[in-house]
Design a protein around this motif. Structure first.
Motif, mmCIF file in Angstrom:
data_model
loop_
_atom_site.group_PDB
_atom_site.id
_atom_site.type_symbol
_atom_site.label_atom_id
_atom_site.label_comp_id
_atom_site.label_asym_id
_atom_site.label_seq_id
_atom_site.Cartn_x
_atom_site.Cartn_y
_atom_site.Cartn_z
ATOM 1 N N GLU A 53 56.513 50.754 33.773
ATOM 2 C CA GLU A 53 56.297 52.455 34.552
ATOM 3 C C GLU A 53 55.174 52.759 33.711
ATOM 4 O OE1 GLU A 53 57.397 53.839 37.154
ATOM 5 O OE2 GLU A 53 58.208 52.185 37.268
ATOM 6 N N PHE A 54 53.920 53.336 34.235
ATOM 7 C CA PHE A 54 52.770 53.803 33.812
ATOM 8 C C PHE A 54 53.704 54.890 32.275
ATOM 9 C CE2 PHE A 54 50.034 57.490 33.449
ATOM 10 C CZ PHE A 54 48.631 57.162 32.920
ATOM 11 N N SER A 55 54.297 56.244 33.463
ATOM 12 C CA SER A 55 54.985 57.086 32.356
ATOM 13 C C SER A 55 55.692 57.404 30.980
ATOM 14 C CB SER A 55 55.579 58.134 33.395
ATOM 15 O OG SER A 55 56.453 57.441 33.951
ATOM 16 N N VAL A 56 56.585 56.165 31.936
ATOM 17 C CA VAL A 56 57.071 55.481 30.494
ATOM 18 C C VAL A 56 55.845 55.180 29.380
ATOM 19 C CG1 VAL A 56 59.061 53.938 29.427
ATOM 20 C CG2 VAL A 56 59.448 54.706 31.860
ATOM 21 N N ARG A 57 55.154 54.224 29.789
ATOM 22 C CA ARG A 57 53.689 53.648 28.230
ATOM 23 C C ARG A 57 53.273 54.908 27.609
ATOM 24 N NH1 ARG A 57 52.989 50.117 32.749
ATOM 25 N NH2 ARG A 57 50.354 51.057 33.058
ATOM 26 N N GLU A 58 53.535 56.101 28.730
ATOM 27 C CA GLU A 58 52.707 56.614 27.854
ATOM 28 C C GLU A 58 53.645 57.478 26.883
ATOM 29 O OE1 GLU A 58 49.575 58.642 28.489
ATOM 30 O OE2 GLU A 58 49.697 55.978 28.544
ATOM 31 N N MET A 59 55.019 57.382 27.213
ATOM 32 C CA MET A 59 55.690 58.349 26.620
ATOM 33 C C MET A 59 55.939 57.456 24.864
ATOM 34 S SD MET A 59 57.693 60.652 26.201
ATOM 35 C CE MET A 59 57.957 61.876 27.849
ATOM 36 N N LEU A 60 55.779 56.001 25.279
ATOM 37 C CA LEU A 60 56.162 54.859 24.609
ATOM 38 C C LEU A 60 54.558 55.687 23.381
ATOM 39 C CD1 LEU A 60 57.156 51.636 26.086
ATOM 40 C CD2 LEU A 60 58.601 53.021 24.465
ATOM 41 N N THR A 61 53.521 55.652 23.965
ATOM 42 C CA THR A 61 52.856 55.561 23.416
ATOM 43 C C THR A 61 52.616 56.657 22.041
ATOM 44 O OG1 THR A 61 51.023 54.868 24.189
ATOM 45 C CG2 THR A 61 50.400 56.224 23.553
ATOM 46 N N TRP A 62 53.055 57.989 23.312
ATOM 47 C CA TRP A 62 53.583 59.510 22.020
ATOM 48 C C TRP A 62 54.657 58.842 21.000
ATOM 49 C CZ3 TRP A 62 58.184 62.338 21.569
ATOM 50 C CH2 TRP A 62 58.147 62.811 21.267
ATOM 51 N N ALA A 63 55.463 58.298 21.499
ATOM 52 C CA ALA A 63 56.780 58.486 20.480
ATOM 53 C C ALA A 63 55.763 57.386 19.018
ATOM 54 C CB ALA A 63 57.590 57.113 20.836
ATOM 55 N N LEU A 64 54.834 56.383 19.882
ATOM 56 C CA LEU A 64 54.299 55.790 18.120
ATOM 57 C C LEU A 64 53.382 56.647 17.512
ATOM 58 C CD1 LEU A 64 53.587 52.212 20.120
ATOM 59 C CD2 LEU A 64 54.586 52.194 17.813
ATOM 60 N N LEU A 65 52.832 57.713 18.350
ATOM 61 C CA LEU A 65 51.819 58.586 17.685
ATOM 62 C C LEU A 65 52.349 59.372 17.091
ATOM 63 C CD1 LEU A 65 50.108 59.939 20.143
ATOM 64 C CD2 LEU A 65 48.674 58.217 18.806
ATOM 65 N N ARG A 66 53.906 59.309 16.604
ATOM 66 C CA ARG A 66 54.648 60.462 16.034
ATOM 67 C C ARG A 66 54.700 60.248 14.887
ATOM 68 N NH1 ARG A 66 56.378 65.574 15.915
ATOM 69 N NH2 ARG A 66 58.142 65.042 16.513
ATOM 70 N N HIS A 67 54.933 59.005 14.353
ATOM 71 C CA HIS A 67 54.828 57.646 13.550
ATOM 72 C C HIS A 67 53.142 57.503 12.314
ATOM 73 C CE1 HIS A 67 58.356 57.024 15.877
ATOM 74 N NE2 HIS A 67 58.836 55.873 14.778
ATOM 75 N N PRO A 68 53.428 57.824 11.324
ATOM 76 C CA PRO A 68 52.732 57.588 10.323
ATOM 77 C C PRO A 68 51.782 56.747 10.523
ATOM 78 C CG PRO A 68 54.265 57.754 8.791
ATOM 79 C CD PRO A 68 54.695 57.990 9.670
ATOM 80 N N PRO A 69 50.027 56.628 10.314
ATOM 81 C CA PRO A 69 49.175 55.791 11.077
ATOM 82 C C PRO A 69 48.732 54.630 9.699
ATOM 83 C CG PRO A 69 48.284 57.834 11.643
ATOM 84 C CD PRO A 69 49.752 58.335 10.640
#
Length: 222
Positions: A53-69
């Motif tokens: 699901e595209f919307s879930v993938r986008e949320m997963l990406t957002w969750a990763l962005l919440r972690h330090p690079p």
């Protein structure tokens, strides 16, 4: 050190990422991003590779962005060697959102010319965000090998990537406008027109390019 209750909560959330109901997976990804924990990074990246699901993938990406690079970039660049196309495209998408140039060396020519359209498009977008100063001409040269590839959306993605690189692409556009392949010439002409008049729209640029190319090489001028 985590408590048993925290461990149980973490396991429940991570199981939610594999639930058959996409709304449950979406909430689980939101929860992980709301309370970021480095121990979840590997799970998030692995889920990106298979999430339908595209919307879930986008949320997963957002969750990763919440972690330090510092904790995510290396793991994401490792994912670019995956045999699974979605794993590569999602890792590229996330790297472009993070915008950390430490990811630039991992954007290889092989990714920029990947046989999978979504991987290639994601690589183009990531490359123009991550390219280090001075690397634009070489990147534009590689991108120009993709002129004429795919349908309108694919071609528009390439045009946008080239336009984002700025004036350094002009010599490459002029060379492509003299290419013997009419698809390459037409795409290059459309890119130049879109660069000059962004408000015209790609459809208009393509139609105008078709007319120019139909008139022959003498009509194709920078």
């Amino acid at each position: 050190m985590t408590t048993p209750k925290q461990d149980m909560n973490a396991m429940r959330v991570l199981r939610g990422l594999e639930n058959s109901d996409p709304s449950v997976r979406l909430r689980a990804a939101l929860t992980v991003g709301t309370t970021p924990d480095p121990q979840h990074i590997d799970t998030l990246i692995a889920r990106c590779a298979v999430e339908p699901e595209f919307s879930v993938r986008e949320m997963l990406t957002w969750a990763l962005l919440r972690h330090p690079p510092e904790l995510t970039v290396t793991k994401l660049t490792d994912e670019l060697r995956s045999e699974r196309a979605q794993a590569r495209s999602q890792a590229l998408h996330t790297l472009s959102k993070i915008g950390d140039r430490r990811g630039w060396p991992a954007i290889t020519r092989a990714l920029l010319t990947d046989a999978d359209d979504e991987v290639a498009r994601s690589a183009w977008r990531a490359a123009v965000v991550l390219v280090t100063p001075g690397g634009e001409p070489e990147l534009a040269t590689v991108l120009s090998t993709q002129f004429g590839r795919g349908g309108r959306e694919m071609q528009l993605s390439l045009s946008r990537a080239l336009i984002a690189l700025g004036e350094v692409v002009m010599p490459i556009l002029r060379a492509a406008m003299a290419d013997p392949d009419p698809r390459v010439r037409g795409h290059a002409v459309a890119t130049q027109r879109l660069m000059r008049d962004p408000d015209a729209g790609f459809e208009f640029a393509i139609e105008a390019a078709k007319r120019v190319v139909a008139l022959g090489p003498t009509a194709v001028k920078g």
